[in-house]
Motif scaffolding. Sequence first.
Motif, mmCIF file in Angstrom:
data_model
loop_
_atom_site.group_PDB
_atom_site.id
_atom_site.type_symbol
_atom_site.label_atom_id
_atom_site.label_comp_id
_atom_site.label_asym_id
_atom_site.label_seq_id
_atom_site.Cartn_x
_atom_site.Cartn_y
_atom_site.Cartn_z
ATOM 1 N N LEU A 185 -0.186 23.881 47.157
ATOM 2 C CA LEU A 185 0.471 25.083 46.372
ATOM 3 C C LEU A 185 -0.378 25.399 45.030
ATOM 4 N N SER A 186 -0.922 24.300 44.400
ATOM 5 C CA SER A 186 -1.612 24.532 43.111
ATOM 6 C C SER A 186 -2.810 25.234 43.278
ATOM 7 N N GLU A 187 -3.598 24.777 44.495
ATOM 8 C CA GLU A 187 -4.902 25.640 44.471
ATOM 9 C C GLU A 187 -4.670 27.034 45.185
ATOM 10 N N ASP A 188 -3.841 27.440 45.569
ATOM 11 C CA ASP A 188 -3.176 28.535 45.977
ATOM 12 C C ASP A 188 -2.855 29.588 44.726
ATOM 13 N N LEU A 189 -2.023 28.786 43.834
ATOM 14 C CA LEU A 189 -1.522 29.396 42.520
ATOM 15 C C LEU A 189 -2.926 29.665 41.646
ATOM 16 N N GLU A 190 -3.577 28.671 41.641
ATOM 17 C CA GLU A 190 -4.851 28.980 40.646
ATOM 18 C C GLU A 190 -5.729 29.933 41.202
ATOM 19 N N ALA A 191 -5.929 30.163 42.520
ATOM 20 C CA ALA A 191 -6.667 31.381 43.227
ATOM 21 C C ALA A 191 -6.145 32.462 42.858
ATOM 22 N N GLU A 192 -4.917 32.703 42.789
ATOM 23 C CA GLU A 192 -3.992 33.719 42.710
ATOM 24 C C GLU A 192 -4.339 34.177 41.269
ATOM 25 N N HIS A 193 -4.243 33.111 40.294
ATOM 26 C CA HIS A 193 -4.407 33.474 39.006
ATOM 27 C C HIS A 193 -5.654 33.962 38.707
ATOM 28 N N ARG A 194 -6.860 33.448 39.287
ATOM 29 C CA ARG A 194 -8.115 33.930 39.067
ATOM 30 C C ARG A 194 -8.184 35.346 39.333
ATOM 31 N N ARG A 195 -7.700 35.705 40.500
ATOM 32 C CA ARG A 195 -7.584 37.146 41.034
ATOM 33 C C ARG A 195 -7.211 38.263 40.086
ATOM 34 N N GLU A 196 -5.977 37.413 39.414
ATOM 35 C CA GLU A 196 -5.158 38.293 38.470
ATOM 36 C C GLU A 196 -6.127 38.548 37.225
ATOM 37 N N LEU A 197 -6.651 37.657 36.746
ATOM 38 C CA LEU A 197 -7.532 37.580 35.592
ATOM 39 C C LEU A 197 -8.892 38.496 35.778
ATOM 40 N N GLU A 198 -9.355 38.569 37.082
ATOM 41 C CA GLU A 198 -10.569 39.284 37.492
ATOM 42 C C GLU A 198 -9.900 40.792 37.376
ATOM 43 N N ARG A 199 -8.825 40.994 38.290
ATOM 44 C CA ARG A 199 -8.355 42.487 38.011
ATOM 45 C C ARG A 199 -7.996 42.968 36.704
ATOM 46 N N GLU A 200 -7.417 42.269 35.797
ATOM 47 C CA GLU A 200 -7.327 42.451 34.587
ATOM 48 C C GLU A 200 -8.560 42.903 33.665
ATOM 49 N N ALA A 201 -9.669 42.241 33.804
ATOM 50 C CA ALA A 201 -10.780 42.074 33.463
ATOM 51 C C ALA A 201 -11.593 43.453 33.754
ATOM 52 N N GLU A 202 -11.384 43.709 35.029
ATOM 53 C CA GLU A 202 -11.778 45.176 35.753
ATOM 54 C C GLU A 202 -11.217 46.295 34.890
ATOM 55 N N GLU A 203 -9.772 46.183 34.987
ATOM 56 C CA GLU A 203 -9.000 47.415 34.379
ATOM 57 C C GLU A 203 -9.759 47.496 32.672
ATOM 58 N N LEU A 204 -9.883 46.359 32.200
ATOM 59 C CA LEU A 204 -10.447 46.687 30.832
ATOM 60 C C LEU A 204 -11.604 47.227 30.759
ATOM 61 N N ARG A 205 -12.544 46.720 31.507
ATOM 62 C CA ARG A 205 -13.881 47.349 31.796
ATOM 63 C C ARG A 205 -13.961 48.791 32.124
ATOM 64 N N GLU A 206 -13.026 49.312 33.056
ATOM 65 C CA GLU A 206 -12.955 50.616 33.397
ATOM 66 C C GLU A 206 -12.357 51.536 32.094
ATOM 67 N N ARG A 207 -11.297 50.853 31.384
ATOM 68 C CA ARG A 207 -10.607 51.706 30.240
ATOM 69 C C ARG A 207 -12.069 51.672 29.199
ATOM 70 N N SER A 208 -12.910 50.924 29.023
ATOM 71 C CA SER A 208 -13.868 50.966 27.921
ATOM 72 C C SER A 208 -15.015 51.850 28.347
ATOM 73 N N TRP A 209 -14.904 52.469 29.087
ATOM 74 C CA TRP A 209 -15.995 53.527 29.464
ATOM 75 C C TRP A 209 -15.577 54.799 29.130
#
Length: 82
Positions: A58-82
Amino acid sequence: MTSKVGPKGQVVIPKPIRDRLGIAPGDEVVFVDEGEAVRLQRARDPADLAGSLAAYRLSEDLEAEHRRELEREAEELRERSW
Protein backbone atom coordinates in the motif's frame (compact mmCIF):
# COMPACT_ATOMS: atom_id res chain seq x y z
CA MET A 1 -15.73 -24.14 29.61
CA THR A 2 -18.18 -21.79 31.31
CA SER A 3 -17.86 -18.60 33.28
CA LYS A 4 -20.39 -16.44 35.13
CA VAL A 5 -21.03 -12.80 34.36
CA GLY A 6 -20.37 -10.64 37.43
CA PRO A 7 -22.53 -7.73 38.62
CA LYS A 8 -20.51 -5.25 36.52
CA GLY A 9 -20.83 -7.36 33.36
CA GLN A 10 -17.32 -8.73 33.72
CA VAL A 11 -16.32 -12.25 32.77
CA VAL A 12 -13.09 -14.04 33.63
CA ILE A 13 -11.34 -15.46 30.57
CA PRO A 14 -10.30 -19.00 31.49
CA LYS A 15 -6.54 -19.43 31.90
CA PRO A 16 -6.10 -22.00 29.10
CA ILE A 17 -7.67 -19.54 26.66
CA ARG A 18 -5.61 -16.59 27.96
CA ASP A 19 -2.47 -18.70 27.61
CA ARG A 20 -3.35 -19.83 24.08
CA LEU A 21 -4.12 -16.27 22.93
CA GLY A 22 -1.21 -14.75 24.83
CA ILE A 23 -3.45 -12.46 26.87
CA ALA A 24 -1.90 -11.03 30.03
CA PRO A 25 -3.25 -8.61 32.67
CA GLY A 26 -3.55 -5.13 31.15
CA ASP A 27 -3.74 -6.37 27.55
CA GLU A 28 -6.57 -5.15 25.35
CA VAL A 29 -9.03 -7.55 23.75
CA VAL A 30 -11.59 -7.09 20.99
CA PHE A 31 -15.15 -8.39 21.08
CA VAL A 32 -16.57 -9.20 17.65
CA ASP A 33 -20.36 -9.52 17.39
CA GLU A 34 -21.18 -12.49 15.17
CA GLY A 35 -24.94 -12.57 15.55
CA GLU A 36 -25.75 -15.28 18.07
CA ALA A 37 -22.14 -15.48 19.26
CA VAL A 38 -19.36 -13.12 20.30
CA ARG A 39 -15.77 -13.78 19.36
CA LEU A 40 -12.97 -12.62 21.66
CA GLN A 41 -9.57 -11.90 20.20
CA ARG A 42 -6.41 -10.25 21.36
CA ALA A 43 -6.12 -6.64 20.19
CA ARG A 44 -3.24 -6.12 17.82
CA ASP A 45 -0.48 -3.63 18.33
CA PRO A 46 -0.63 -0.99 15.55
CA ALA A 47 2.99 -1.86 14.70
CA ASP A 48 1.89 -5.46 14.04
CA LEU A 49 -0.80 -4.21 11.67
CA ALA A 50 1.68 -2.20 9.63
CA GLY A 51 3.71 -5.34 9.08
CA SER A 52 0.64 -7.36 8.12
CA LEU A 53 -0.22 -4.83 5.40
CA ALA A 54 3.27 -4.85 3.92
CA ALA A 55 2.33 -7.66 1.53
CA TYR A 56 -0.28 -5.38 -0.04
CA ARG A 57 2.39 -2.79 -0.96
CA LEU A 58 0.00 0.00 0.00
CA SER A 59 2.68 2.52 0.87
CA GLU A 60 4.51 1.96 -2.44
CA ASP A 61 1.24 2.31 -4.37
CA LEU A 62 0.31 5.49 -2.50
CA GLU A 63 3.76 6.97 -3.05
CA ALA A 64 3.60 6.19 -6.78
CA GLU A 65 0.14 7.77 -7.04
CA HIS A 66 1.38 10.85 -5.19
CA ARG A 67 4.34 11.17 -7.58
CA ARG A 68 1.98 10.94 -10.59
CA GLU A 69 -0.27 13.59 -9.06
CA LEU A 70 2.68 15.93 -8.48
CA GLU A 71 3.83 15.37 -12.08
CA ARG A 72 0.34 16.21 -13.41
CA GLU A 73 0.24 19.39 -11.31
CA ALA A 74 3.70 20.41 -12.52
CA GLU A 75 2.66 19.80 -16.15
CA GLU A 76 -0.48 21.93 -15.67
CA LEU A 77 1.64 24.76 -14.23
CA ARG A 78 4.04 24.55 -17.19
CA GLU A 79 1.14 24.69 -19.66
CA ARG A 80 -0.39 27.73 -17.92
CA SER A 81 2.90 29.62 -17.88
CA TRP A 82 3.16 29.60 -21.70
